[in-house]
Design a protein around this motif. Structure first.
Motif, PDB file in Angstrom:
ATOM      1  N   PHE A 138      -2.711 -10.492   9.083  1.00  0.00           N
ATOM      2  CA  PHE A 138      -2.129 -10.055   7.807  1.00  0.00           C
ATOM      3  C   PHE A 138      -2.294 -11.118   6.723  1.00  0.00           C
ATOM      4  O   PHE A 138      -2.319 -10.809   5.532  1.00  0.00           O
ATOM      5  CB  PHE A 138      -0.658  -9.666   8.010  1.00  0.00           C
ATOM      6  N   GLU A 139      -2.451 -12.351   7.151  1.00  0.00           N
ATOM      7  CA  GLU A 139      -2.781 -13.427   6.214  1.00  0.00           C
ATOM      8  C   GLU A 139      -4.174 -13.189   5.634  1.00  0.00           C
ATOM      9  O   GLU A 139      -4.410 -13.330   4.425  1.00  0.00           O
ATOM     10  CB  GLU A 139      -2.749 -14.755   6.986  1.00  0.00           C
ATOM     11  N   LEU A 141      -5.744 -10.335   5.394  1.00  0.00           N
ATOM     12  CA  LEU A 141      -5.770  -9.131   4.553  1.00  0.00           C
ATOM     13  C   LEU A 141      -5.316  -9.409   3.122  1.00  0.00           C
ATOM     14  O   LEU A 141      -5.642  -8.649   2.199  1.00  0.00           O
ATOM     15  CB  LEU A 141      -4.888  -8.034   5.166  1.00  0.00           C
ATOM     16  N   LYS A 142      -4.582 -10.500   2.931  1.00  0.00           N
ATOM     17  CA  LYS A 142      -4.108 -10.846   1.589  1.00  0.00           C
ATOM     18  C   LYS A 142      -5.217 -11.480   0.736  1.00  0.00           C
ATOM     19  O   LYS A 142      -5.065 -11.607  -0.483  1.00  0.00           O
ATOM     20  CB  LYS A 142      -2.929 -11.817   1.693  1.00  0.00           C
ATOM     21  N   ALA A 143      -6.314 -11.848   1.365  1.00  0.00           N
ATOM     22  CA  ALA A 143      -7.423 -12.453   0.623  1.00  0.00           C
ATOM     23  C   ALA A 143      -8.009 -11.436  -0.353  1.00  0.00           C
ATOM     24  O   ALA A 143      -8.079 -10.239  -0.041  1.00  0.00           O
ATOM     25  CB  ALA A 143      -8.496 -12.937   1.588  1.00  0.00           C
ATOM     26  N   ASN A 146     -10.452  -8.724   0.657  1.00  0.00           N
ATOM     27  CA  ASN A 146     -10.007  -7.664   1.567  1.00  0.00           C
ATOM     28  C   ASN A 146      -8.964  -6.740   0.937  1.00  0.00           C
ATOM     29  O   ASN A 146      -8.384  -5.898   1.626  1.00  0.00           O
ATOM     30  CB  ASN A 146      -9.423  -8.283   2.850  1.00  0.00           C
ATOM     31  N   SER A 147      -8.761  -6.881  -0.346  1.00  0.00           N
ATOM     32  CA  SER A 147      -7.706  -6.109  -1.022  1.00  0.00           C
ATOM     33  C   SER A 147      -7.997  -4.611  -1.067  1.00  0.00           C
ATOM     34  O   SER A 147      -7.093  -3.795  -1.264  1.00  0.00           O
ATOM     35  CB  SER A 147      -7.508  -6.628  -2.454  1.00  0.00           C
ATOM     36  N   PRO A 151      -4.367  -0.177   3.926  1.00  0.00           N
ATOM     37  CA  PRO A 151      -3.394  -0.822   4.822  1.00  0.00           C
ATOM     38  C   PRO A 151      -3.124  -0.015   6.090  1.00  0.00           C
ATOM     39  O   PRO A 151      -2.934  -0.596   7.161  1.00  0.00           O
ATOM     40  CB  PRO A 151      -2.136  -0.926   3.958  1.00  0.00           C
TER      41      PRO A 151
END
Length: 471
Positions: A138-139, A141-143, A146-147, A151
């Motif tokens: 999940f870290e 995915l915050k990049a 990868n937005s 989700p």
């Protein structure tokens, strides 16, 4: 009373390895006791469909420094395959196929977590592998790059990967898997899914036993006793003969006993099996180390109904669809993580079931398992699904001679500093003579959960006895 020099309990790969290696070292007074009506243990190859299927161990994992590969390759028994989690279609429970480019991005994220950062971060990580994967995933995915990932699909892919990892590591859930222990496993370089062509994993046992058409047990002929379930092993520190009592009342005596039963059996029976009771450190290892259950469902069809370039599919459950089956008699299907083609079997699909639901499946009737399997295929695939002509399931937990599939390094074991070496240490006489020895994949420091690990431990204990008498 039957008296012998060495008794090997169990004829799985570690037991066969120990027995054959003892003969190589010159021991002649050797017998092997097997509770089942067959040899092989968690290697179980049966005739099915066009040739055979493996109900237990299925692939040779790696090539370099892999004793299974070294033996099998000399006899041209194994073949390379394209089996790979990332090559299968990932399909959502509404029949939506996840685009290949998204799968490639997911693969990149996961590879970075379990192959790159794991080598440094996991050494000091306080928690489970599941905790670690969640945190890093999940870290990532915050990049910003990868937005754009949905989700919901991102979560579904992660949950599926965890189930896949359950089958790889044999754990109940990845939250039971020790982060530090995860790094203890040493992967042999090379193809991790080498197949056994049309012969099955049983071939490696024949190689070790030097068997042939006229003598299926080879060098172990007349040394193996089937249907001999052991219920008591009595030993004394004074080094006197060890008594092994079977359920049928027959008693054997020996100078040494090599125990190769699964960790699941030790968990189930250690308190009544050994007299006197085992040392505290060994009991601690048995009770805290992990062994999970992984089961298979084989569906045979009269003809192949899927495209030739189709390898199978992985199940991604949407939350709303999971809510529909939870609380019903189909709830166990959540942990059927996919159906895949079986190498060298063009008309078979094999379903994989993990975790608590793998054990629950063993309580169901054949009709219930069959109905659930067809429900999965029809729910996820757009294809017309014909009626199978045959199907077969496994039940590794309910069988009291196994009580699970293969071991893993658990969070509980890490907390009490219990290791495979604790399980492997022999019970010795007062003069340090090894009396009761232990082998099997769970006793391997770095190749636990594998057949090559099991074989190495059988050879290890045979060498321990050979060194004893050589000295």
């Amino acid at each position: 009373m039957n008296t012998t020099k060495v008794i090997v309990i169990g004829t799985g790969p570690s037991g066969i390895a120990a027995g054959t290696k003892l003969l190589e070292y010159g021991f002649q007074d050797v017998i092997l006791l097997e509770a089942e009506d067959r040899i092989g243990g968690r290697i179980h190859t049966i005739p099915f469909a066009d040739n055979v299927v493996d109900l237990g161990a299925q692939w040779c994992h790696g090539e370099k420094d892999n004793v299974v590969y070294e033996m099998a390759s000399k006899h041209n028994l194994v073949a390379h395959t394209e089996d790979n989690f990332y090559l299968f279609q990932c399909i959502r429970s509404n029949k939506e196929i996840v685009p290949i480019k998204l799968l490639e991005r997911f693969k990149s994220i996961i590879d970075n977590i379990v192959e790159v950062t794991a080598n440094t971060d996991l050494l000091t990580y306080k928690g489970s592998v599941g905790d670690y994967i969640d945190e890093k995933y999940f870290e990532a995915l915050k990049a910003p790059e990868n937005s754009d990932i949905d989700p919901a699909i991102a979560k579904e892919l992660l949950e599926h990967f965890k189930r896949y990892e359950n089958s790889v590591d044999g754990c109940e859930t990845v939250n039971d898997l020790s982060a530090k222990g995860f790094l203890e496993y040493s992967e042999c370089e090379g193809d991790q899914a080498l197949t056994w062509k049309e012969t099955g994993y049983h071939s490696i046992l024949r190689v070790m036993m030097q068997s042939n058409e006229s003598n299926a047990l080879g060098v172990l002929d007349k040394r193996i006793k089937l249907g001999k379930s052991v219920n008591k092993i009595s030993w004394n520190e004074d080094g006197s003969k060890i008594q092994v009592q079977c359920k049928d009342g027959e008693i054997f005596e020996a100078d040494h006993v090599i125990v190769t039963v699964s960790l699941g059996v030790l968990k189930d029976k250690h308190s009544t099996l050994f007299h006197p009771k085992l040392p505290v450190e060994k009991i601690r290892a048995i009770e805290t180390m992990g062994i999970g259950t992984v089961n298979k469902i084989f569906l045979e069809f009269s003809t192949q109904f899927w495209p030739n370039n189709w390898n199978g599919f992985s199940t991604l459950w949407r939350e709303e669809d999971l809510a529909e089956i939870r609380g019903t008699n189909r709830a166990w299907l959540e942990d059927v993580y996919g159906f895949y083609r079986v190498a060298h079997q063009p008309r078979i699909l094999s379903g994989w079931v993990v975790g608590a639901n793998a054990r629950h499946m063993e309580t169901l009737t054949d009709d219930e398992i069959y109905e659930g399997s067809m429900y999965i295929l029809k729910r996820f695939l757009e294809m017309d699904i014909p009626k199978p002509v045959n199907f077969k399931t496994t039940g590794w937990y309910k069988n009291e001679n196994f009580r699970g599939s293969y071991s893993y390094q658990s969070v509980r074991a890490e907390e009490v500093n219990a290791k495979p070496s604790d399980l492997a240490s022999p019970l010795e006489s007062s003069t340090k003579k090894p009396l009761v020895l232990f082998a099997g994949e769970a006793t391997s420091d770095h190749h636990f959960s594998t057949v090559h690990g099991a074989i190495e431990t059988g050879w290890r204990e045979a060498k321990r006895l050979a060194d004893l008498y050589k000295s």
